[in-house]
Write a protein that holds these residues in place. Structure first.
Motif, short mmCIF file in Angstrom:
data_model
loop_
_atom_site.label_atom_id
_atom_site.label_comp_id
_atom_site.label_asym_id
_atom_site.label_seq_id
_atom_site.Cartn_x
_atom_site.Cartn_y
_atom_site.Cartn_z
N SER A 103 0.79 -1.16 -0.26
CA SER A 103 -0.06 -0.05 0.00
C SER A 103 0.80 1.36 -0.01
O SER A 103 0.58 2.19 -0.49
CB SER A 103 -0.96 0.12 1.21
OG SER A 103 -1.46 1.29 1.25
N LEU A 104 1.88 1.36 0.45
CA LEU A 104 2.79 2.41 0.71
C LEU A 104 3.51 2.96 -0.44
O LEU A 104 3.89 4.02 -0.70
CB LEU A 104 3.98 2.30 1.82
CG LEU A 104 3.26 2.07 3.25
CD1 LEU A 104 4.73 1.65 4.24
CD2 LEU A 104 2.82 3.21 3.82
N VAL A 105 3.44 1.70 -1.59
CA VAL A 105 4.05 2.27 -2.85
C VAL A 105 2.96 1.96 -3.83
O VAL A 105 3.22 1.81 -5.16
CB VAL A 105 5.13 1.41 -3.13
CG1 VAL A 105 6.38 1.63 -2.22
CG2 VAL A 105 4.90 -0.18 -3.03
N ALA A 106 1.73 1.80 -3.58
CA ALA A 106 0.49 1.74 -4.74
C ALA A 106 0.65 2.80 -5.72
O ALA A 106 0.22 2.38 -6.68
CB ALA A 106 -0.73 1.76 -3.86
N VAL A 232 -0.22 10.62 3.02
CA VAL A 232 -1.85 10.24 3.53
C VAL A 232 -1.74 9.05 4.01
O VAL A 232 -2.34 8.66 4.77
CB VAL A 232 -2.62 10.44 2.18
CG1 VAL A 232 -4.15 10.01 2.62
CG2 VAL A 232 -2.72 11.72 1.71
N ARG A 233 -1.21 7.80 3.28
CA ARG A 233 -1.43 6.44 3.72
C ARG A 233 -0.67 6.31 5.14
O ARG A 233 -1.18 5.38 6.02
CB ARG A 233 -0.85 5.64 2.62
CG ARG A 233 -1.68 5.41 1.53
CD ARG A 233 -0.85 4.65 0.30
NE ARG A 233 -1.31 4.86 -0.88
CZ ARG A 233 -2.54 4.21 -1.27
NH1 ARG A 233 -2.91 3.13 -0.62
NH2 ARG A 233 -2.77 4.34 -2.59
N GLU A 234 0.31 7.08 5.43
CA GLU A 234 0.97 6.93 6.84
C GLU A 234 0.54 7.90 7.56
O GLU A 234 0.94 7.88 8.86
CB GLU A 234 2.48 7.27 6.60
CG GLU A 234 3.17 6.19 5.68
CD GLU A 234 4.72 6.69 5.51
OE1 GLU A 234 5.54 5.77 5.07
OE2 GLU A 234 5.06 7.91 5.39
N ASN A 235 -0.65 8.61 7.41
CA ASN A 235 -1.35 9.58 8.28
C ASN A 235 -0.08 10.65 8.89
O ASN A 235 -0.28 10.81 10.26
CB ASN A 235 -1.91 8.73 9.49
CG ASN A 235 -2.81 9.82 10.32
OD1 ASN A 235 -3.23 10.82 9.53
ND2 ASN A 235 -3.42 9.54 11.14
N VAL A 240 -2.65 15.02 4.37
CA VAL A 240 -3.88 15.05 3.36
C VAL A 240 -3.79 16.48 2.97
O VAL A 240 -4.20 16.68 1.71
CB VAL A 240 -5.13 14.66 4.29
CG1 VAL A 240 -6.47 15.31 3.64
CG2 VAL A 240 -5.30 13.41 4.95
N HIS A 241 -3.48 17.55 3.78
CA HIS A 241 -3.37 18.91 3.06
C HIS A 241 -2.54 18.82 2.01
O HIS A 241 -2.72 19.69 0.88
CB HIS A 241 -3.01 19.70 4.10
CG HIS A 241 -3.00 21.49 3.78
ND1 HIS A 241 -3.83 22.10 3.20
CD2 HIS A 241 -1.99 22.20 3.95
CE1 HIS A 241 -3.44 23.21 2.86
NE2 HIS A 241 -2.04 23.28 3.28
N GLN A 242 -1.31 18.30 2.19
CA GLN A 242 -0.41 18.43 1.06
C GLN A 242 -0.53 17.85 -0.32
O GLN A 242 -0.54 18.16 -1.39
CB GLN A 242 1.12 18.09 1.52
CG GLN A 242 1.71 19.07 2.66
CD GLN A 242 1.98 20.36 2.33
OE1 GLN A 242 2.24 20.67 0.96
NE2 GLN A 242 1.60 21.24 2.98
N MET A 243 -1.44 16.60 -0.01
CA MET A 243 -1.71 16.02 -1.45
C MET A 243 -2.85 16.89 -2.09
O MET A 243 -2.76 16.95 -3.32
CB MET A 243 -2.24 14.55 -0.93
CG MET A 243 -2.47 13.80 -2.30
SD MET A 243 -2.96 12.09 -1.95
CE MET A 243 -3.05 11.40 -3.51
N GLY A 324 -12.89 10.56 7.44
CA GLY A 324 -12.43 11.11 6.27
C GLY A 324 -11.05 10.60 5.49
O GLY A 324 -10.92 10.25 4.56
N LEU A 325 -10.11 10.35 6.62
CA LEU A 325 -8.97 9.62 5.97
C LEU A 325 -9.12 8.13 5.63
O LEU A 325 -8.78 7.78 4.49
CB LEU A 325 -8.01 9.65 7.31
CG LEU A 325 -6.63 9.12 7.05
CD1 LEU A 325 -5.81 9.91 5.99
CD2 LEU A 325 -5.81 8.90 8.47
N ARG A 326 -10.16 7.43 6.27
CA ARG A 326 -10.47 5.93 5.94
C ARG A 326 -11.13 6.05 4.26
O ARG A 326 -10.69 5.53 3.72
CB ARG A 326 -11.14 5.41 6.74
CG ARG A 326 -10.51 4.80 8.22
CD ARG A 326 -11.26 3.73 8.66
NE ARG A 326 -12.61 4.27 9.16
CZ ARG A 326 -12.97 4.73 10.39
NH1 ARG A 326 -11.84 4.89 11.31
NH2 ARG A 326 -14.17 5.17 10.95
N ARG A 327 -11.89 7.10 4.28
CA ARG A 327 -12.49 7.18 2.99
C ARG A 327 -11.40 7.52 1.79
O ARG A 327 -11.44 6.96 0.89
CB ARG A 327 -13.47 8.16 3.03
CG ARG A 327 -14.08 8.45 1.77
CD ARG A 327 -15.24 9.83 1.97
NE ARG A 327 -15.59 10.33 0.72
CZ ARG A 327 -16.14 11.26 0.59
NH1 ARG A 327 -16.70 12.09 1.32
NH2 ARG A 327 -16.89 11.63 -0.70
#
Length: 478
Positions: A103-106, A232-235, A240-243, A324-327
């Motif tokens: 997932s970290l390199v998806a 984002v995946r690593e929280n 989230v803001h930067q992406m 929201g993060l899970r979504r």
């Protein structure tokens, strides 16, 4: 693939050295602050490295391996970090790659298959460098390595000797430099290979660069989007803001260059970027509210915090962020998202030979900002101020891509000013909604009114600063 693997994360600060054979081991005697060097018995390790057919991981300076033997046998994912260090993520050893690691390199791998790329057999002798306080502060590894490129030369072996020195539990760069000097004094030279894998398979070709600054900006921002995906995946804080910001930058670039939108898939990509930003926005808006209310309540005397204000404003916003993060992560694991990334790569390739007038795009963005500002002056409203903010943001991104740093800086000042204004607008709406729920539950709503008034005053103050910010921008030459 296995699931629910527990990941272990650490930061690796190490240096690699090429060593002539035969060679004498370096001495660590007499180093200030070092009590002794304890040498372990040799161990044998076997690592299988994985990548896509196009070496997508290696292109991003990432390595993925399954190591057997030694003290850290596991799945290892090594990720680039600050200069001189890497982030390393371990997952328990299993036959198949754990889903959490992939997932970290998806965003890099997408739907492409990861297959064995190379094997490395290493005979390693580790020496622990122990401080005067009795703590292991570094490790020296003496490695005899046999590597095989499974794709191009599966029957040929590459044999070499190398040394590594790695800090343990410290970031003391002075200690690292002193240890490295002992290695070079013993005849070693800094390795020209950033990783053992590169010694076997070679370096992948550099990322394509583009003569047109707009196309180069598109490619660079797509790379940034892929990197922010992992945040984002690593929280990570602000991930989230930067992406979300990066997705908006790309969309602004497309919207500012009609010729890009007219390329195959251009308009569809613009729409998909808007949807991605909206998905990320659910978590981001909640994150902003939680931080805003936490700071606002911390500044109030305890007697002014009535009822369940802290729970309703801070705790509930944090819970909304988690949802929201899970979504967002579910969206990042979707085929639709991978197609967006593929489409952005293809768009840059299709635009490679184009000529996109940066000057015309900047002029157009300035014109749109002037129109929005004029309307806001004639009819001041939250909606019109928000429109000015969006036009300033678009001008900033276009100016950055065009190499106009002063113009971009002035546009950013307006964007930031009205971004704070919009935060107050969103906050006041949320306060009213929350106060209504609190009132219906028979709770004291005093605190919500107090915070609402402070937000209203902040918005008024920000509106007063806008004319000056616009004048400063207008002073920048065309």
């Amino acid at each position: 693939m296995s699931s629910k693997a527990k990941l272990t994360k650490l930061t690796e600060i190490e240096r690699k050295f090429s060593v002539p054979s035969p060679s004498a081991e370096p001495s660590f005697d007499g180093l200030t602050g070092i009590a002794r060097a304890d040498r372990d018995e040799p161990v044998t390790m076997e690592a299988t490295y994985y990548d896509t057919a196009d070496l997508d991981l290696l292109q991003h300076r990432i390595t993925l391996r399954r190591r057997v033997g030694g003290s850290d046998e596991a799945w290892h994912l090594k990720l680039p970090q600050a200069a001189g260090s890497r982030s390393e993520v371990h997952a328990p050893l299993s036959d198949d790659l754990p889903a959490e690691l992939r997932s970290l390199v998806a965003a890099i791998v997408r739907d492409r298959e990861l297959t064995p790329l190379a094997t490395l057999h290493t005979s390693r002798t580790v020496t622990h460098i122990v401080s005067d306080e009795g703590a292991i502060v570094a490790e020296f590894a003496d490695d005899e390595v046999v590597g095989v490129d499974l794709r191009t030369a599966p029957d040929a072996e590459i044999i070499w000797h190398e040394w590594e020195v790695e800090l343990i539990g410290t970031t003391d760069q002075d200690l690292l430099e002193r240890l490295c000097r002992r290695l070079t004094d013993a005849g070693a030279q800094p390795s020209t290979y950033p990783a053992k894998l590169v010694h076997v398979v070679g370096s992948p070709p550099d990322r394509s660069t583009y003569a047109d600054p707009t196309v180069e900006a598109l490619a660079r921002l797509t790379d940034d989007l892929v990197e922010r995906d992992r945040w984002v995946r690593e929280n990570r804080p602000d991930g989230v803001h930067q992406m979300r910001v990066t997705s908006r930058r790309i969309r602004s670039l497309l919207r500012s260059h009609p010729a890009l939108l007219e390329l195959p898939g251009g308009e569809h990509l613009e729409s998909e970027l808007r949807e991605l930003a909206a998905t990320l926005g659910v978590a981001r808006d909640a994150e902003v509210l939680a931080k805003r209310y936490q700071q606002a309540l911390a500044a109030l005397p305890p007697e002014l915090i009535r009822g369940r204000a802290s729970e309703r404003l801070v705790a509930n916003s944090k819970a909304a962020y988690t949802r929201g993060l899970r979504r967002a992560v579910r969206a990042l694991d979707s085929e639709r998202y991978f197609q967006l990334l593929d489409g952005l790569d293809a768009l840059a390739g299709a635009a490679a030979d184009g000529d996109f007038s940066a000057a015309a795009s900047v002029a157009h963005a300035r014109h749109k900002l002037r129109k929005a500002a004029k309307k806001a002056r004639k009819e001041p409203s939250d909606v019109h101020f928000h429109s000015v903010r969006k036009k300033a943001k678009q001008l900033r991104y276009v100016a950055e891509a065009a190499g106009r740093p002063t113009l971009a800086k002035r546009a950013k000042a307006i964007q930031t000013l009205l971004g704070d204004h919009q935060d107050s607008v969103v906050s006041r709406a949320h306060l009213l909604e929350t106060a209504d729920k609190a009132a219906a539950a028979g709770e004291d709503t005093f605190t919500y009114g107090l915070l609402w008034q402070r937000d209203a005053q902040e918005a008024e103050d920000l509106e007063q600063q806008l004319p000056h910010a616009l004048r400063r921008l207008n002073k920048v030459g065309r």
